[in-house]
Design a protein around this motif. Structure first.
Motif, PDB file in Angstrom:
ATOM      1  N   GLY A 348       0.717  -1.272   0.011  1.00 52.77           N
ATOM      2  CA  GLY A 348       0.081  -0.081  -0.030  1.00 52.77           C
ATOM      3  C   GLY A 348       0.867   1.343   0.072  1.00 52.77           C
ATOM      4  N   HIS A 349       2.135   1.283  -0.497  1.00 52.76           N
ATOM      5  CA  HIS A 349       3.027   2.407  -0.635  1.00 52.76           C
ATOM      6  C   HIS A 349       2.857   3.123  -1.860  1.00 52.76           C
ATOM      7  N   ILE A 406       3.376   9.217  13.426  1.00 52.24           N
ATOM      8  CA  ILE A 406       3.118   7.982  12.397  1.00 52.24           C
ATOM      9  C   ILE A 406       1.882   8.483  11.617  1.00 52.24           C
ATOM     10  N   ARG A 407       1.862   8.672  10.190  1.00 58.20           N
ATOM     11  CA  ARG A 407       1.010   9.240   9.417  1.00 58.20           C
ATOM     12  C   ARG A 407       0.071   8.189   8.698  1.00 58.20           C
ATOM     13  N   LYS A 408       0.718   6.819   8.577  1.00 55.86           N
ATOM     14  CA  LYS A 408       0.058   5.710   8.007  1.00 55.86           C
ATOM     15  C   LYS A 408       0.516   4.414   8.300  1.00 55.86           C
ATOM     16  N   VAL A 409      -0.244   3.483   8.533  1.00 59.43           N
ATOM     17  CA  VAL A 409       0.076   2.118   8.846  1.00 59.43           C
ATOM     18  C   VAL A 409      -0.080   1.303   7.512  1.00 59.43           C
ATOM     19  N   LEU A 410       1.151   1.125   7.143  1.00 61.15           N
ATOM     20  CA  LEU A 410       0.968   0.100   5.807  1.00 61.15           C
ATOM     21  C   LEU A 410       1.041  -1.357   6.223  1.00 61.15           C
ATOM     22  N   SER A 428       3.555  14.849   0.926  1.00 59.17           N
ATOM     23  CA  SER A 428       4.804  14.302  -0.054  1.00 59.17           C
ATOM     24  C   SER A 428       6.051  14.103   0.712  1.00 59.17           C
ATOM     25  N   ASP A 429       6.174  14.660   1.966  1.00 57.03           N
ATOM     26  CA  ASP A 429       7.385  14.571   2.478  1.00 57.03           C
ATOM     27  C   ASP A 429       7.643  13.094   3.338  1.00 57.03           C
ATOM     28  N   TRP A 430       6.289  12.746   3.496  1.00 57.95           N
ATOM     29  CA  TRP A 430       6.412  11.429   4.665  1.00 57.95           C
ATOM     30  C   TRP A 430       7.377  10.652   4.027  1.00 57.95           C
ATOM     31  N   PHE A 431       7.955   9.709   4.724  1.00 59.50           N
ATOM     32  CA  PHE A 431       8.818   8.623   4.271  1.00 59.50           C
ATOM     33  C   PHE A 431       8.404   7.427   5.072  1.00 59.50           C
ATOM     34  N   CYS A 432       8.929   6.272   4.750  1.00 52.52           N
ATOM     35  CA  CYS A 432       8.891   4.631   4.911  1.00 52.52           C
ATOM     36  C   CYS A 432       9.664   4.184   5.813  1.00 52.52           C
ATOM     37  N   GLN A 609      -4.610   0.378   1.744  1.00 47.70           N
ATOM     38  CA  GLN A 609      -4.293  -0.846   2.496  1.00 47.70           C
ATOM     39  C   GLN A 609      -5.050  -0.575   3.644  1.00 47.70           C
ATOM     40  N   GLY A 610      -6.071  -1.629   4.166  1.00 44.52           N
ATOM     41  CA  GLY A 610      -6.669  -1.255   5.350  1.00 44.52           C
ATOM     42  C   GLY A 610      -5.694  -1.293   6.675  1.00 44.52           C
TER      43      GLY A 610
END
Length: 628
Positions: A348-349, A406-410, A428-432, A609-610
């Motif tokens: 989900g990236h 934490i902005r999103k959980v993949l 746009s500047d989040w990173f994994c 991704q849920g």
């Protein structure tokens, strides 16, 4: 050749004789006969047996003093240890490059000369490779001089598991003897002599010819993995002459006896050392392979790139839509920034679709098994949630550990992280980062370890206090137990020298120093640059290398800036370095027009991704300093 001496071997009867007088250096014969005595010992052209190497521990000694009729072992204990079937199988597998089998008795039929002959053949292969892949010299910089003049210490090769020989360096240390070219000789033919390791600095060794005792006048540095470095006994099996250096020829009348005395009990490189070096420098990634890699202009997404070149395990990746192949990105093959094709969709990236609708001729997807595996995590129970706070290394300013969210959980344990106070509205500047990444930390990590924590940009209540910030933002800290707390026995110490990638300009590998160690976290300083350009790096980062790695692989090493240049051109060097940093930081903020153009032209897609709906129990207050 001195006194007809062309190998490290010597018969004890002849070595004990002192009647032998010193003779003039004779011309080298065109061919040197080698006598194979039962395939177990090194011999002289006259057929006399001399020294042997223990097949169990590798110790060199006088053959007559060895144990058993075959003189294969230096002691009873080595003979008994060797007789174990499991040990035989292990040694056979190591020599043949195969997994051990129960039929270990074959080892008894493997003569030492056969093993050394195979080694010599491998050495010739290495020399041919060296002709086509010569090291890149760095004008005016020498690791040896740099270390000697400042009494520096280098990190040992065993600290770098991803580097060549990192996992099979063995007990190479000071005192180990090797056979090397004799440069103190006027003979027209290349000859060799035995030298001992005086000091080790990564792959580089300071060597001293045997016979110089405490005289360091002819000491020299060389890369121990180089094609001209051989174990003791190589000359005997290869028909190469051993000739004492001209400076000390007068010191002894019987050099054979001298070597027998000095080499008895000494250790040398294993016979298959050259083979191991060659095998450890074979890399599975090949040119024209396609991968997914982080977009260096927008860290929140990945793009397809093609492997353009492979040097020492480092990949030069060219983004697929780059027509002139100038839009590239450098990283190691074990970097967490590269993935197999389809990875972004699977977790989900965000992913930028290439303008190229089909693969170009010759391009093919890199097999998934080539990529570094991450640890499996159990996200079914208590897990990271969107909005949780933590501390993280800022990928756009690697000298800083910042307040983050934490902005999103993949899927598969991956998280999208944003730096508080400097995020773009569209993310746009989040990173994994993976949940097990050593670059994210629980709330309070910096305070406990006395590291300066970078507060959110524009935050007025200084000094920053987590307790107040969590209350003001109505947020919770990520539970401490979810973070990676493993600390390997890495072997690094403060002050050690190494070669390190400047991750803000990842094509550069620079002379660097470990200046601080916090558990598994290393503070890397680039010699000659200001402290503000230091970088926090994990101890197992594939972007750290031993001293001499660039020379070994043929990669360009960036030397430290000289003191005069730093004093006279301080401002210009700062501008240059800052301009480089701003190239990355400049992408953190984008105008609305730029954003609009990006979404219209970039064809960016996000595979949804849920995420888990379970709530946190808020146990992360463990790292928070409670105040009334």
């Amino acid at each position: 050749m001195f006194d007809g001496y062309d190998s490290c071997s010597e018969d004890t009867s002849s070595s004990s004789s002192s009647d032998e007088s010193e003779e003039e250096v004779a011309p080298l014969p065109s061919s040197l006969p080698i006598i194979k005595n039962n395939g177990q010992v090194y011999t002289y052209p006259d057929g006399k047996s001399g020294m042997a190497t223990c097949e169990m521990c590798g110790m060199v000694g006088v053959r007559d003093a060895f144990y058993s009729k075959t003189k294969r072992f230096c002691s009873v204990s080595c003979s008994r240890s060797y007789s174990s079937n499991s040990k035989k199988a292990s040694i056979l597998a190591r020599l043949q490059g195969k997994p051990p089998t129960k039929k270990a008795k074959v080892l008894q039929k493997q003569p030492l000369v056969a093993k050394l002959a195979a080694y010599a053949q491998y050495q010739a292969t290495l020399q041919n490779q060296a002709k086509t892949k010569a090291a890149v010299p760095v004008e005016g910089f020498s690791w040896g001089n740099y270390i000697n003049s400042n009494s520096f210490t280098a990190a040992p090769v065993t600290c770098f598991k991803h580097a060549p020989m990192g996992t099979c360096w063995g007990d190479i240390a000071e005192g180990v003897r090797v056979e090397v070219p004799n440069t103190d000789c006027s003979l027209p033919t290349k000859v060799f002599w035995i030298a001992g390791i005086v000091k080790l600095a990564g792959y580089n060794a300071l060597l001293r010819y045997e016979g110089f005792e405490n005289d360091s006048s002819l000491d020299f540095w060389c890369n121990i993995c180089g094609s001209d470095i051989h174990p003791v006994g190589w000359c005997a099996t290869s028909g190469k002459p051993l000739v004492p250096p001209r400076t000390i020829q007068h010191k002894y009348t019987n050099w054979k006896a001298f070597l027998v005395k000095r080499l008895t009990g000494a250790k040398t490189l294993p016979p298959d050392f050259s083979q191991k070096v060659s095998e450890s420098m074979q890399y599975p990634f090949k040119t024209s392979m396609r991968v997914e890699v982080v977009d260096k202009t927008h860290l929140c997404r990945t793009r397809v790139a093609v492997v353009e070149s492979v040097i020492g395990g480092r990949l030069r990746l060219v983004y697929e839509e780059s027509e002139d192949k100038t839009d590239d990105f450098w990283c190691h093959m074990y970097s967490p920034l590269i993935h197999h094709i389809g990875w972004s969709r699977s977790i989900g990236h965000r992913f930028k679709r290439s303008d190229i609708t089909k693969k170009q001729d010759g391009h093919f997807d890199a097999p998934p098994h080539l990529f570094m595996k991450v640890k499996e995590v159990d996200a079914a129970g208590e897990w990271f949630k969107e909005g949780m706070k933590l501390e993280a290394i800022d990928p756009l300013n690697l000298s800083a550990i910042c307040v983050a969210t934490i902005r999103k959980v993949l899927a598969d344990g991956y998280l999208m992280i944003g730096i508080d106070g400097s995020e773009a509205a569209d993310g746009s500047d989040w990173f994994c980062y993976h949940a097990t990444s050593p670059s994210i930390f629980p709330v309070g990590f910096c305070e406990i370890n006395m590291i300066e924590l970078t507060p959110p940009r524009g935050y007025a209540k200084l000094p920053f206090k987590w307790f107040d910030y969590l209350r003001e933002t109505d947020s919770i800290a990520a539970p401490v137990k979810l973070f990676n707390k493993e600390v390997p026995n890495h072997g690094f110490h403060v002050g050690m020298k190494l070669e390190a990638v400047d991750l803000m300009e990842p094509r550069l590998v620079c002379v660097a120093t470990v200046t601080r160690i916090i558990h598994r976290l290393l503070r890397i300083h680039f010699d000659g640059w200001e402290d503000e350009y230091d970088q926090w790096v994990d101890c197992e980062s594939p972007d750290l290398y031993p001293v001499g790695w660039c020379q070994l692989t043929g990669y360009q090493l960036q030397p430290p800036a000289p003191q005069s240049s730093r004093d006279s051109q301080s401002s210009s060097s700062k501008q240059k370095k800052k301009a480089k940093s701003q190239q990355y930081k400049g992408h953190k903020k984008m105008t609305s027009l730029q954003l609009k153009e990006e979404f219209l032209d970039g064809e960016e897609y996000s595979f949804l991704q849920g995420a888990s709906d379970q709530e946190s129990n808020g146990s992360a207050s463990y790292y928070i300093k409670q105040e009334p």
